[in-house]
Design a protein around this motif. Structure first.
Motif, PDB file in Angstrom:
ATOM      1  N   ALA A 210      25.040  15.282  14.981  1.00 16.14           N
ATOM      2  CA  ALA A 210      25.196  16.554  14.274  1.00 16.14           C
ATOM      3  C   ALA A 210      26.057  17.494  15.118  1.00 16.14           C
ATOM      4  CB  ALA A 210      23.836  17.174  13.989  1.00 16.14           C
ATOM      5  N   PHE A 211      26.889  18.279  14.456  1.00 19.56           N
ATOM      6  CA  PHE A 211      27.829  19.143  15.167  1.00 19.56           C
ATOM      7  C   PHE A 211      27.094  20.116  16.086  1.00 19.56           C
ATOM      8  CE2 PHE A 211      30.609  22.893  15.498  1.00 19.56           C
ATOM      9  CZ  PHE A 211      31.775  22.293  15.971  1.00 19.56           C
ATOM     10  N   GLY A 212      25.988  20.655  15.617  1.00 20.90           N
ATOM     11  CA  GLY A 212      25.255  21.639  16.406  1.00 20.90           C
ATOM     12  C   GLY A 212      24.631  21.078  17.666  1.00 20.90           C
ATOM     13  N   SER A 213      24.525  19.766  17.764  1.00 14.69           N
ATOM     14  CA  SER A 213      23.929  19.158  18.954  1.00 14.69           C
ATOM     15  C   SER A 213      24.962  18.858  20.035  1.00 14.69           C
ATOM     16  CB  SER A 213      23.201  17.863  18.575  1.00 14.69           C
ATOM     17  OG  SER A 213      24.121  16.873  18.135  1.00 14.69           O
ATOM     18  N   LEU A 214      26.245  19.071  19.729  1.00 16.67           N
ATOM     19  CA  LEU A 214      27.290  18.831  20.706  1.00 16.67           C
ATOM     20  C   LEU A 214      27.294  19.925  21.775  1.00 16.67           C
ATOM     21  CD1 LEU A 214      30.239  17.854  18.316  1.00 16.67           C
ATOM     22  CD2 LEU A 214      28.795  16.297  19.656  1.00 16.67           C
ATOM     23  N   ASP A 215      27.910  19.633  22.901  1.00 20.38           N
ATOM     24  CA  ASP A 215      28.082  20.628  23.957  1.00 20.38           C
ATOM     25  C   ASP A 215      28.785  21.850  23.382  1.00 20.38           C
ATOM     26  OD1 ASP A 215      28.313  21.166  27.073  1.00 20.38           O
ATOM     27  OD2 ASP A 215      30.267  21.624  26.166  1.00 20.38           O
ATOM     28  N   GLU A 216      28.349  23.045  23.763  1.00 20.27           N
ATOM     29  CA  GLU A 216      28.881  24.270  23.184  1.00 20.27           C
ATOM     30  C   GLU A 216      30.387  24.417  23.437  1.00 20.27           C
ATOM     31  OE1 GLU A 216      26.708  27.684  24.399  1.00 20.27           O
ATOM     32  OE2 GLU A 216      24.850  27.057  23.431  1.00 20.27           O
ATOM     33  N   ASP A 217      30.851  24.055  24.615  1.00 16.83           N
ATOM     34  CA  ASP A 217      32.291  24.142  24.886  1.00 16.83           C
ATOM     35  C   ASP A 217      33.059  23.173  23.998  1.00 16.83           C
ATOM     36  OD1 ASP A 217      31.883  26.047  26.823  1.00 16.83           O
ATOM     37  OD2 ASP A 217      31.833  24.622  28.489  1.00 16.83           O
TER      38      ASP A 217
ATOM     39  N   LEU B 126      36.066  24.066  21.263  1.00 19.97           N
ATOM     40  CA  LEU B 126      37.371  23.408  21.248  1.00 19.97           C
ATOM     41  C   LEU B 126      37.637  22.734  19.903  1.00 19.97           C
ATOM     42  CD1 LEU B 126      37.450  21.886  24.855  1.00 19.97           C
ATOM     43  CD2 LEU B 126      38.913  23.710  23.938  1.00 19.97           C
ATOM     44  N   LEU B 127      36.611  22.163  19.295  1.00 22.70           N
ATOM     45  CA  LEU B 127      36.784  21.550  17.981  1.00 22.70           C
ATOM     46  C   LEU B 127      37.087  22.615  16.928  1.00 22.70           C
ATOM     47  CD1 LEU B 127      33.976  18.823  18.052  1.00 22.70           C
ATOM     48  CD2 LEU B 127      36.450  18.430  17.892  1.00 22.70           C
ATOM     49  N   ASP B 128      36.468  23.786  17.055  1.00 22.90           N
ATOM     50  CA  ASP B 128      36.787  24.899  16.142  1.00 22.90           C
ATOM     51  C   ASP B 128      38.256  25.284  16.274  1.00 22.90           C
ATOM     52  OD1 ASP B 128      34.320  25.192  14.920  1.00 22.90           O
ATOM     53  OD2 ASP B 128      33.558  26.580  16.444  1.00 22.90           O
ATOM     54  N   ARG B 129      38.757  25.354  17.505  1.00 24.17           N
ATOM     55  CA  ARG B 129      40.163  25.696  17.730  1.00 24.17           C
ATOM     56  C   ARG B 129      41.077  24.592  17.209  1.00 24.17           C
ATOM     57  NH1 ARG B 129      40.768  27.137  23.923  1.00 24.17           N
ATOM     58  NH2 ARG B 129      42.953  27.112  23.255  1.00 24.17           N
ATOM     59  N   TYR B 130      40.632  23.361  17.353  1.00 24.06           N
ATOM     60  CA  TYR B 130      41.390  22.207  16.843  1.00 24.06           C
ATOM     61  C   TYR B 130      41.574  22.332  15.334  1.00 24.06           C
ATOM     62  CZ  TYR B 130      42.318  17.250  15.791  1.00 24.06           C
ATOM     63  OH  TYR B 130      42.846  16.067  15.335  1.00 24.06           O
ATOM     64  N   LEU B 131      40.526  22.736  14.622  1.00 22.96           N
ATOM     65  CA  LEU B 131      40.603  22.909  13.169  1.00 22.96           C
ATOM     66  C   LEU B 131      41.470  24.108  12.798  1.00 22.96           C
ATOM     67  CD1 LEU B 131      36.870  22.202  12.221  1.00 22.96           C
ATOM     68  CD2 LEU B 131      38.826  20.676  11.915  1.00 22.96           C
ATOM     69  N   GLU B 132      41.368  25.192  13.577  1.00 18.63           N
ATOM     70  CA  GLU B 132      42.168  26.383  13.294  1.00 18.63           C
ATOM     71  C   GLU B 132      43.658  26.080  13.372  1.00 18.63           C
ATOM     72  OE1 GLU B 132      40.935  29.432  15.943  1.00 18.63           O
ATOM     73  OE2 GLU B 132      38.983  29.762  14.944  1.00 18.63           O
ATOM     74  N   GLU B 133      44.058  25.268  14.330  1.00 14.34           N
ATOM     75  CA  GLU B 133      45.478  24.917  14.450  1.00 14.34           C
ATOM     76  C   GLU B 133      45.980  24.158  13.223  1.00 14.34           C
ATOM     77  OE1 GLU B 133      46.234  22.786  18.035  1.00 14.34           O
ATOM     78  OE2 GLU B 133      46.313  24.612  19.269  1.00 14.34           O
ATOM     79  N   ARG B 134      45.068  23.570  12.479  1.00 16.68           N
ATOM     80  CA  ARG B 134      45.440  22.786  11.302  1.00 16.68           C
ATOM     81  C   ARG B 134      45.244  23.563   9.994  1.00 16.68           C
ATOM     82  NH1 ARG B 134      44.811  20.158  15.521  1.00 16.68           N
ATOM     83  NH2 ARG B 134      45.694  18.066  15.855  1.00 16.68           N
ATOM     84  N   GLY B 135      45.039  24.861  10.104  1.00 13.51           N
ATOM     85  CA  GLY B 135      44.946  25.707   8.919  1.00 13.51           C
ATOM     86  C   GLY B 135      43.541  25.950   8.413  1.00 13.51           C
TER      87      GLY B 135
END
Length: 292
Positions: free
Chosen positions: A238-245, A249-258
């Motif tokens: 689950a996404f919420g169980s991943l390391d906070e950092d 970074l995954l949020d920023r990865y998605l932002e770069e893709r619109g």
């Protein structure tokens, strides 16, 4: 709307009466035919046809006045919806997002789902959302679920939105836009796909889950077979169980893709306008059917 539901509930009973009458007539005629000599078969045939025709005429529904009233009501509803559409200009968020040209939009009239598509380098990105979220939204259930994890951290046990000390009350009682689910798929040639489940609400985008599939078809689940196959694959935690950092970074990865805040604002506003268009189309189709 109540009259339409009443009409739909009464229709099966009316249909049952209509279909049962010819059966009763045929049964009566068959019994009388057995009692008569065969020399009267020609006369019996004429009698049977005559009896069936008269029975069908007697049982034919006579809804002329109801049809007229329903058609008139539909006309007034259509006029009302058209007036709303004329008096409410397109939301700025919708116009700005579409004018940006970042995504190509696929919106087929009569379908619930809307699909956004774009390319980013060698990646193919699709974002899917649906007006079904508007129809199925229950604010009471959603608010109750949200309140479970929304306790005050001061240790008093009071939740946000409850009355505070000395009569302080939460003044923000107005409900915001309906939360809309987004299904986001990012594909790379021969590298599989990322499947992202997110929610757009209150101008923000929250990632609920992020999965990886070696077979990109599993991310789309376009058929029952691929959906079943996807359930047998371990796509990640689950996404919420991943390391906070890592989440940041995954949020920023998605932002770069619109997958940005602009998208989160656009989706609810666009679905609201689409739902109004689809409802108007439903009314027009219903009126054409009634008037035919």
């Amino acid at each position: 709307m109540m009259s339409l539901r009443t009409l739909s509930r009464s229709a099966p009973r009316a249909a049952a009466r209509f279909t049962s009458a010819p059966t009763a007539v045929r049964s009566s005629l068959v019994s009388s035919a057995a009692a008569r000599p065969s020399t009267f078969s020609a006369a019996l045939t004429r009698t049977r046809v005559s009896a069936f025709s008269s029975a069908a005429a007697r049982w034919a529904p006579d809804n002329t006045e109801v049809d007229k009233e329903l058609s008139s009501k539909l006309s007034s509803e259509i006029q009302f919806e058209n007036e709303i559409r004329e008096n409410e200009p397109e939301a700025t968020s919708v116009k700005d997002f579409l004018d940006s040209g970042l995504f190509e939009i696929e919106d087929i009239p009569g379908r619930e789902e809307v699909v956004l598509r774009r390319t980013y380098g060698n990646e193919k990105i699709t974002v899917t959302f649906s007006i079904a979220d508007l129809a199925n939204y229950d604010p009471e259930i959603y608010d109750d679920d949200a309140a479970l994890g929304d306790e005050d951290i001061d240790g008093t046990g009071a939740r946000k939105g409850e009355e505070g000390a000395e009569g302080e009350e939460d003044l923000d009682n107005e409900s915001g836009p309906v939360p809309c689910r987004l299904s986001i798929v990012i594909e790379k040639p021969n590298q599989g796909a990322l499947s992202v489940e997110a929610t757009a609400q209150d101008g923000g985008l929250v990632v609920d889950n992020l999965y990886y599939y070696k077979d990109a078809a599993h991310a789309h689940e376009a058929s029952a077979d691929t959906a079943h196959a996807a359930q047998q694959v371990y796509p990640g935690p689950a996404f919420g169980s991943l390391d906070e950092d890592l989440q940041v970074l995954l949020d920023r990865y998605l932002e770069e893709r619109g997958i940005t805040q602009a998208l989160a604002v656009f989706v609810p506003d666009y679905l609201d306008a689409k739902e109004q268009r689809e409802y108007l189309g439903f009314l027009n189709n219903l009126k054409k059917f009634v008037d035919a």
